[in-house]
Design an enzyme around this catalytic site. Structure first.
Site, PDB file in Angstrom:
ATOM      1  N   LEU A 118       0.838  -1.200   0.000  1.00 48.01           N
ATOM      2  CA  LEU A 118       0.000   0.000   0.000  1.00 48.01           C
ATOM      3  C   LEU A 118       0.873   1.250   0.000  1.00 48.01           C
ATOM      4  CD1 LEU A 118      -3.184   0.604   2.124  1.00 48.01           C
ATOM      5  CD2 LEU A 118      -1.589   2.438   1.636  1.00 48.01           C
TER       6      LEU A 118
ATOM      7  N   HIS B  87       6.625   3.335  11.477  1.00 52.66           N
ATOM      8  CA  HIS B  87       7.063   4.598  10.890  1.00 52.66           C
ATOM      9  C   HIS B  87       5.969   5.653  11.095  1.00 52.66           C
ATOM     10  CE1 HIS B  87       8.232   7.427   7.695  1.00 52.66           C
ATOM     11  NE2 HIS B  87       9.407   6.820   7.674  1.00 52.66           N
TER      12      HIS B  87
END
Length: 373
Positions: free
Chosen positions: A125, A229
């Protein structure tokens, strides 16, 4: 915005995505030949008759309807860890037993393992920065679950998502910065290339099978275990709202978490329904039952290789006729004719859904995905 299966003509934008996404985006590496093979694999997977999940890999692209530009990608691996081992660290609490009970203490360790074999994995994605707009990330993430609901025989009972771990602006991972001194003095990009490009012996040769104790790590490396992240946080939150949970398995290179959920328990799989499509020039009118109309919904045809999906705020559920009413334009974009079947996933779960899938009180996802995993 239209979601469709990738084609060989999308190779150049896919290479741009793999390049701009950075070294932590391990499911798409910037290797033109490897990406070309991924596209070929995806095209063959969509075209293949399937009764149970195998080595299929489904890669979709999000296309700007007005320009034809590729805005992003999203994918599903039908049975991960079968053709190529899927290896993780398992987080364990180890109790050191001493004769003096007062001296017994728990200690955390990481142990290499192969836990997920044959699970379906949502992956690949990425939403390109210049195309980040309302509902684009939601469409990329949740359309995979719509496709699973429409074609359940193609996917396993358990679904996982490997999330991108912590790294800085230069792509350096604090987890790997510590680990490399124990295993192989390679930069993070080189390590990910070896681990992801069919170099399975890299893991067996360099990542130890014996436990690694987290007390020996730097503070930064230890703090990164199981974390994602910054740009992946909205994606993790959205998956958690879908029902995914972290069960203690983390990536070997950046320490990012793997989330899992039973396919049948994924909210968007459960809430996707199929009904006859009905096209109208416009769907807004005094006859419209607003209680049955989601503010926005993912609408898709039910095809496989010719799959199309979009987000529309002008699609609504007509329960008496068991149909989804869409505009003529949406019908054309999705290749929907009158009385053809359509899949529909309301994005606002507080609105009415066909029984028995209504889930009262469930809050809709509000964060927009940037890029995920």
């Amino acid at each position: 915005m239209i979601i469709r299966p990738i084609t060989p003509g999308d190779l150049d934008p896919l290479l741009e995505i793999a390049t701009e996404s950075g070294p932590g985006f391990t499911s798409l590496m910037p290797d033109r030949d490897a990406l070309s093979r991924k596209i070929e694999h995806s095209v063959a997977s969509f075209a293949r008759p399937v009764t149970e999940p195998g080595d299929e890999y489904y890669l979709f692209v999000l296309e700007d309807s007005s320009t034809g530009e590729v805005m992003g990608t999203t994918g599903i691996e039908a049975a991960a860890g079968v053709s190529r081992p899927l290896v993780h660290f398992r987080r364990n609490a180890v109790i050191h037993h001493e004769e003096d009970r007062q001296k017994r203490h728990p200690e955390e360790s990481l142990t290499r393992c192969r836990h997920y074999t044959g699970c379906t994995e949502v992956c690949s994605l990425y939403l390109r920065p210049k195309f980040r707009r309302a509902n684009a990330g939601k469409l990329l993430s949740r359309v995979r679950f719509v496709f699973m609901a429409l074609h359940p025989e193609r996917f396993a009972d358990k679904v996982i998502a490997e999330m991108r771990g912590v790294s800085d602006d230069t792509g350096q991972s604090p987890f790997w910065d510590w680990l490399k001194h124990q295993v192989a003095d390679l930069d993070f990009m080189s390590a990910t290339q070896l681990a992801c490009c069919s170099q399975s012996d890299f893991i067996e040769s360099f990542i130890p099978a014996t436990p690694l104790y987290t007390r020996q790590m730097t503070n930064a490396a230890r703090a990164a275990i199981g974390q994602v992240h910054n740009d992946t946080r909205p994606a993790r939150h959205m998956l958690e709202r879908e029902g995914f949970r972290h069960r203690g398995f983390v990536d070997l290179l950046d320490g990012g978490p793997t989330l899992e959920c039973r396919k049948a328990d994924i909210v968007s799989v459960r809430d996707t329904f199929i009904a006859s499509a009905c096209a109208r020039p416009r769907t807004v009118g005094p006859e419209r039952d607003k209680r049955a109309a989601p503010e926005s919904a993912i609408v898709a045809n039910t095809a496989c290789s010719e799959f199309r999906a979009t987000v529309s705020d002008r699609a609504w559920w007509d329960p008496e006729a068991n149909r989804v009413v869409v505009t003529d334009q949406v019908a054309r974009d999705l290749n929907l004719g009158d009385r053809s079947l359509a899949g529909c996933l309301p994005l606002d779960h507080q609105n009415a859904l066909p029984e028995p899938r209504q889930r009262p009180g469930h809050n809709p996802a509000t964060e927009e995905i940037r890029y995920a995993h």
